[in-house]
Motif scaffolding. Structure first.
Motif, short mmCIF file in Angstrom:
data_model
loop_
_atom_site.label_atom_id
_atom_site.label_comp_id
_atom_site.label_asym_id
_atom_site.label_seq_id
_atom_site.Cartn_x
_atom_site.Cartn_y
_atom_site.Cartn_z
N LYS A 14 0.82 -1.21 0.00
CA LYS A 14 0.00 0.00 0.00
C LYS A 14 0.86 1.26 0.00
O LYS A 14 0.51 2.26 -0.64
CB LYS A 14 -0.91 -0.01 1.23
CG LYS A 14 -1.77 1.21 1.38
CD LYS A 14 -2.60 1.14 2.64
CE LYS A 14 -3.33 2.45 2.86
NZ LYS A 14 -3.33 2.85 4.24
N ASN A 15 1.97 1.23 0.68
CA ASN A 15 2.79 2.43 0.87
C ASN A 15 4.06 2.45 0.03
O ASN A 15 4.89 3.34 0.20
CB ASN A 15 3.15 2.58 2.35
CG ASN A 15 1.92 2.83 3.18
OD1 ASN A 15 1.26 3.84 3.04
ND2 ASN A 15 1.58 1.87 4.03
N PHE A 16 4.21 1.50 -0.88
CA PHE A 16 5.43 1.45 -1.68
C PHE A 16 5.60 2.74 -2.46
O PHE A 16 4.67 3.27 -3.04
CB PHE A 16 5.41 0.27 -2.65
CG PHE A 16 6.63 0.24 -3.51
CD1 PHE A 16 7.85 -0.16 -2.98
CD2 PHE A 16 6.59 0.66 -4.82
CE1 PHE A 16 8.99 -0.16 -3.76
CE2 PHE A 16 7.72 0.66 -5.61
CZ PHE A 16 8.92 0.25 -5.08
N THR A 71 5.06 6.45 6.14
CA THR A 71 3.69 5.92 6.01
C THR A 71 3.62 4.47 6.47
O THR A 71 2.59 4.04 7.00
CB THR A 71 3.15 6.08 4.57
OG1 THR A 71 4.04 5.45 3.66
CG2 THR A 71 2.97 7.55 4.20
N ILE A 72 4.69 3.72 6.29
CA ILE A 72 4.72 2.34 6.79
C ILE A 72 4.66 2.34 8.31
O ILE A 72 3.90 1.57 8.91
CB ILE A 72 5.94 1.58 6.26
CG1 ILE A 72 5.72 1.23 4.78
CG2 ILE A 72 6.23 0.33 7.08
CD1 ILE A 72 6.93 0.66 4.08
N TRP A 73 5.44 3.20 8.95
CA TRP A 73 5.40 3.31 10.42
C TRP A 73 3.96 3.53 10.87
O TRP A 73 3.44 2.84 11.75
CB TRP A 73 6.27 4.48 10.89
CG TRP A 73 7.67 4.14 11.22
CD1 TRP A 73 8.74 4.14 10.37
CD2 TRP A 73 8.18 3.75 12.50
NE1 TRP A 73 9.88 3.78 11.04
CE2 TRP A 73 9.56 3.54 12.35
CE3 TRP A 73 7.60 3.55 13.75
CZ2 TRP A 73 10.38 3.14 13.40
CZ3 TRP A 73 8.41 3.16 14.80
CH2 TRP A 73 9.78 2.95 14.61
N LEU A 79 1.55 0.49 10.04
CA LEU A 79 1.78 -0.69 10.88
C LEU A 79 1.12 -0.50 12.24
O LEU A 79 0.45 -1.41 12.75
CB LEU A 79 3.28 -0.97 11.04
CG LEU A 79 3.98 -1.56 9.82
CD1 LEU A 79 5.48 -1.65 10.06
CD2 LEU A 79 3.42 -2.94 9.46
N MET A 80 1.28 0.69 12.81
CA MET A 80 0.65 0.96 14.11
C MET A 80 -0.87 0.94 13.99
O MET A 80 -1.56 0.36 14.83
CB MET A 80 1.13 2.31 14.66
CG MET A 80 2.57 2.27 15.11
SD MET A 80 3.13 3.73 15.99
CE MET A 80 2.98 4.98 14.76
N LEU A 81 -1.42 1.54 12.93
CA LEU A 81 -2.87 1.57 12.74
C LEU A 81 -3.45 0.17 12.54
O LEU A 81 -4.61 -0.08 12.89
CB LEU A 81 -3.25 2.45 11.54
CG LEU A 81 -3.07 3.95 11.72
CD1 LEU A 81 -3.32 4.68 10.40
CD2 LEU A 81 -3.99 4.48 12.80
#
Length: 156
Positions: free
Chosen positions: A55-57, A67-69, A72-74
């Protein structure tokens, strides 16, 4: 999850998951997914990691990492850290070389960006090693600087 992702996440050990991004770059994720004894839970969380990476590539690795950080938390993935990828050294080396050549020639960054038809903000990220530059853009920058891209052996 039956969905296939372009990214591939694998457990390395109790604390490390490696993620192969769609462009082949490898990122390490410090997480406890490998500690799960329930295989179904482990597979589910690995698929969530793959989903988030797909999704964030982005070619802009700084934006991608941020955006990956967040995602991942969400998505409830417990993790403590994310590497900058296995190509960060090369991005930094190439960016430093571009900046060095530009400065030796006395070319302002904004002028190089304009002549190479590259967004000035992207050129700044390229020079800082925070952007995974494609061959077409790299060729245009090299041409403007009076250089060409060449395949040379790695110096040992």
């Amino acid at each position: 999850m039956a969905t296939e992702f372009k990214s591939k996440a694998i457990v390395i050990d109790d604390k490390i998951v490696e993620v192969f991004a769609p462009d082949g770059e490898i990122f390490s994720l410090l997480t406890r997914i490998g500690m799960y004894t329930n295989e179904e839970t482990r597979r589910y969380e690995l698929h969530l990691v793959e989903y988030v990476f797909d999704k964030n590539f982005s070619e802009d690795k700084e934006i991608m990492a941020n955006t990956i950080w967040r995602d991942l938390m969400l998505n409830g993935i417990t993790f403590m850290g994310l590497s900058s990828g296995d190509r960060q050294g090369e991005r930094t080396r190439i960016g430093n070389k571009i900046r060095e050549i530009r400065e030796v020639k006395g070319i302002e960054a904004k002028d190089l960006a304009k002549l190479a038809n590259v967004d000035a903000a992207n050129l700044s990220r390229i020079e800082k090693g925070k952007y995974s530059v494609g061959l077409d853009i790299l060729s245009r920058i090299a041409f403007v600087l009076g250089h060409q891209i060449d395949i040379v052996p790695t110096q040992m």
